[in-house]
Structure formats: C-alpha cells, structure tokens
Motif scaffolding. Structure first.
Motif, PDB file in Angstrom:
ATOM      1  N   TYR A  81       0.837  -1.184   0.000  1.00 52.47           N
ATOM      2  CA  TYR A  81       0.000   0.000   0.000  1.00 52.47           C
ATOM      3  C   TYR A  81       0.876   1.240   0.000  1.00 52.47           C
ATOM      4  O   TYR A  81       1.769   1.375   0.845  1.00 52.47           O
ATOM      5  CB  TYR A  81      -0.905  -0.010   1.229  1.00 52.47           C
ATOM      6  N   LEU A  82       0.636   2.127  -0.932  1.00 48.87           N
ATOM      7  CA  LEU A  82       1.456   3.325  -1.054  1.00 48.87           C
ATOM      8  C   LEU A  82       0.575   4.558  -1.190  1.00 48.87           C
ATOM      9  O   LEU A  82      -0.510   4.487  -1.762  1.00 48.87           O
ATOM     10  CB  LEU A  82       2.358   3.236  -2.290  1.00 48.87           C
ATOM     11  N   PRO A  83       1.032   5.704  -0.678  1.00 51.95           N
ATOM     12  CA  PRO A  83       0.294   6.944  -0.901  1.00 51.95           C
ATOM     13  C   PRO A  83       0.137   7.217  -2.383  1.00 51.95           C
ATOM     14  O   PRO A  83       0.893   6.712  -3.208  1.00 51.95           O
ATOM     15  CB  PRO A  83       1.181   8.000  -0.221  1.00 51.95           C
ATOM     16  N   GLY A  84      -0.835   8.053  -2.705  1.00 48.23           N
ATOM     17  CA  GLY A  84      -1.167   8.281  -4.098  1.00 48.23           C
ATOM     18  C   GLY A  84      -0.049   8.824  -4.951  1.00 48.23           C
ATOM     19  O   GLY A  84       0.047   8.517  -6.126  1.00 48.23           O
ATOM     20  N   SER A  85       0.843   9.631  -4.372  1.00 45.23           N
ATOM     21  CA  SER A  85       1.906  10.206  -5.201  1.00 45.23           C
ATOM     22  C   SER A  85       3.208  10.271  -4.426  1.00 45.23           C
ATOM     23  O   SER A  85       3.448  11.186  -3.655  1.00 45.23           O
ATOM     24  CB  SER A  85       1.514  11.624  -5.652  1.00 45.23           C
ATOM     25  N   MET A  86       4.044   9.268  -4.594  1.00 44.49           N
ATOM     26  CA  MET A  86       5.373   9.289  -4.005  1.00 44.49           C
ATOM     27  C   MET A  86       6.369   9.566  -5.128  1.00 44.49           C
ATOM     28  O   MET A  86       6.498   8.764  -6.046  1.00 44.49           O
ATOM     29  CB  MET A  86       5.688   7.958  -3.336  1.00 44.49           C
ATOM     30  N   PRO A  87       7.066  10.699  -5.096  1.00 46.40           N
ATOM     31  CA  PRO A  87       7.915  11.096  -6.216  1.00 46.40           C
ATOM     32  C   PRO A  87       9.150  10.223  -6.401  1.00 46.40           C
ATOM     33  O   PRO A  87       9.723  10.198  -7.467  1.00 46.40           O
ATOM     34  CB  PRO A  87       8.309  12.529  -5.854  1.00 46.40           C
ATOM     35  N   LEU A  88       9.593   9.539  -5.356  1.00 47.56           N
ATOM     36  CA  LEU A  88      10.800   8.724  -5.449  1.00 47.56           C
ATOM     37  C   LEU A  88      10.520   7.313  -4.955  1.00 47.56           C
ATOM     38  O   LEU A  88       9.691   7.111  -4.078  1.00 47.56           O
ATOM     39  CB  LEU A  88      11.925   9.339  -4.598  1.00 47.56           C
ATOM     40  N   PRO A  89      11.206   6.325  -5.512  1.00 44.18           N
ATOM     41  CA  PRO A  89      11.014   4.945  -5.054  1.00 44.18           C
ATOM     42  C   PRO A  89      11.401   4.807  -3.583  1.00 44.18           C
ATOM     43  O   PRO A  89      12.330   5.479  -3.121  1.00 44.18           O
ATOM     44  CB  PRO A  89      11.962   4.134  -5.943  1.00 44.18           C
ATOM     45  N   PRO A  90      10.718   3.939  -2.837  1.00 47.44           N
ATOM     46  CA  PRO A  90      11.062   3.741  -1.424  1.00 47.44           C
ATOM     47  C   PRO A  90      12.524   3.351  -1.228  1.00 47.44           C
ATOM     48  O   PRO A  90      13.137   3.735  -0.236  1.00 47.44           O
ATOM     49  CB  PRO A  90      10.124   2.604  -1.002  1.00 47.44           C
ATOM     50  N   GLU A  91      13.085   2.596  -2.173  1.00 53.03           N
ATOM     51  CA  GLU A  91      14.482   2.189  -2.049  1.00 53.03           C
ATOM     52  C   GLU A  91      15.420   3.392  -1.964  1.00 53.03           C
ATOM     53  O   GLU A  91      16.455   3.320  -1.287  1.00 53.03           O
ATOM     54  CB  GLU A  91      14.885   1.300  -3.230  1.00 53.03           C
TER      55      GLU A  91
END
Length: 209
Positions: A81-91
């Motif tokens: 589950y991820l927020p609608g707009s994450m500009p960068l990959p979690p890594e």
C-alpha cells in the motif's frame, strides 16, 4: 566515538533508554533527526521522508505490513500500500537513510534508534548493537499502563507496530529483526529496570570501544 544501535519492540521503552544511554556516553541521541536529514539530501518534504521512515506512525513499515489501507502499487515484486503520489522509489529513501546513519557513526558517533541500524552498521568498528524485547503480554501491559488505555487498545497498538517494523526489515534486508545473532546484547526491559538496562548498555559499549 561511541556508536550504539538499538532495535526496540513497542513497549520496551526504547525512546527512554536510548536518550539515557546517549547522555551516559556523552554522544547524540539520533532518532527524529534522521528523516529530516534524508529530506534535505533528497530535496523532498519532511512529510515525504516520514512516509518512508520505519519509526513513523504511518511510515513505510506500516504500508508494507498492510496496517494502513491505501491504494496498492508494486515494487520489488511485492504488492504494498502506497500513498497516491510518491515522487521517489522507497528504495531511494532507504539508501539515503543508510547513508545518514553511516555518516553519523563515522563523524560524531551516537545512539541510533531503529531503522535497521544493526544491519546498516554491522561492519562498523566498535559499534554495539542492542535489542530490547520482551513477551508481548508484558509489552501490552506496559503500553496500557503508560498510555492510560485498555488492554485491547494496547494490544492493537503493539501488534500493529510489531508487524510494521518487522515488515520494513524483512522487505529491505531479507532478515528477521528478532534474530539474536544480529545483536551483541538482548535485554528484556520490561523485567530489568530501565536504569539497569542503561548501565548494562553503557558498560558493554565501553568494553567494545
């Protein structure tokens, strides 16, 4: 320079023991400063960094464990589950978090709470790696007493935090954060008094140093 990493399950007083150890050793206690430094390096907002931080109430660990219901996406072959707009990959956030931790350990030392510090600094000379853990039933009791809540509310809080923090380490480091082989010292801080835990950790750090 003293370096101590503390992995603390919910209800084991990590946020109390960590600063006390840092004060005892004369080094900084490093917790909330980490997402701020990551945000500055990446040029993103603090809110975005906190969304990927394993200590945040609704950080990436919560998303990976499914504790927070948000739109799904896939990265690394895993649906999360991820927020609608994450500009960068979690890594990217995890990589920069590791960089901040290593720089702190190298430049000034400190007591670092969470964020898989024992794994990030596994090869750092003289670093002491500590795990605070206890039976879930005792952690639930401590949480209920400290927060003035019911046992049911405390159980939910403990279980959700356990899932979130475990999910973060399992996903990015492919290991179980509860494994005693990751640490020099494992303490039950619901049974051993906080002051005694602080003294044990400080003594062990001095011995390694």
């Amino acid at each position: 320079m003293r370096v101590v990493t503390i992995s603390a399950t919910y209800g084991t007083a990590g946020s109390v023991i960590g600063p006390a150890v840092a004060d005892r050793l004369g080094v900084p206690f490093v917790d909330r400063a980490i997402p701020g430094a990551v945000a500055e390096e990446l040029g993103c907002t603090l809110e975005e960094a906190l969304a990927h931080d394993d200590r945040s109430e609704h950080g990436l660990g919560w998303l990976l464990s499914g504790a927070v219901r948000l739109p799904t996406a896939t990265f690394g072959g895993v649906d999360v589950y991820l927020p609608g707009s994450m500009p960068l990959p979690p890594e990217d956030f995890v990589t920069h978090t590791e960089g901040v931790i290593r720089q702190i350990a190298r430049d000034r030392g400190g007591v670092i709470l969470g964020r898989a510090g024992a794994l990030v600094l596994a090869g750092h000379p003289g670093a002491l790696h500590v795990r605070l853990d206890a039976l879930q039933s005792r952690r639930i009791l401590r949480t209920a007493e400290a927060g003035g809540m019911s046992a049911r509310e405390a159980r939910k809080l403990v279980e959700e935090n356990d899932r979130a923090r475990t999910a973060y380490v399992r996903h990015f480091y492919r290991t179980d954060p509860a494994s005693p082989t990751l640490y020099h010292l494992v303490l039950d801080s619901t049974t051993i008094p906080v002051d005694a835990c602080v003294e044990l950790i400080a003594t062990a750090s001095a011995a390694l140093g």
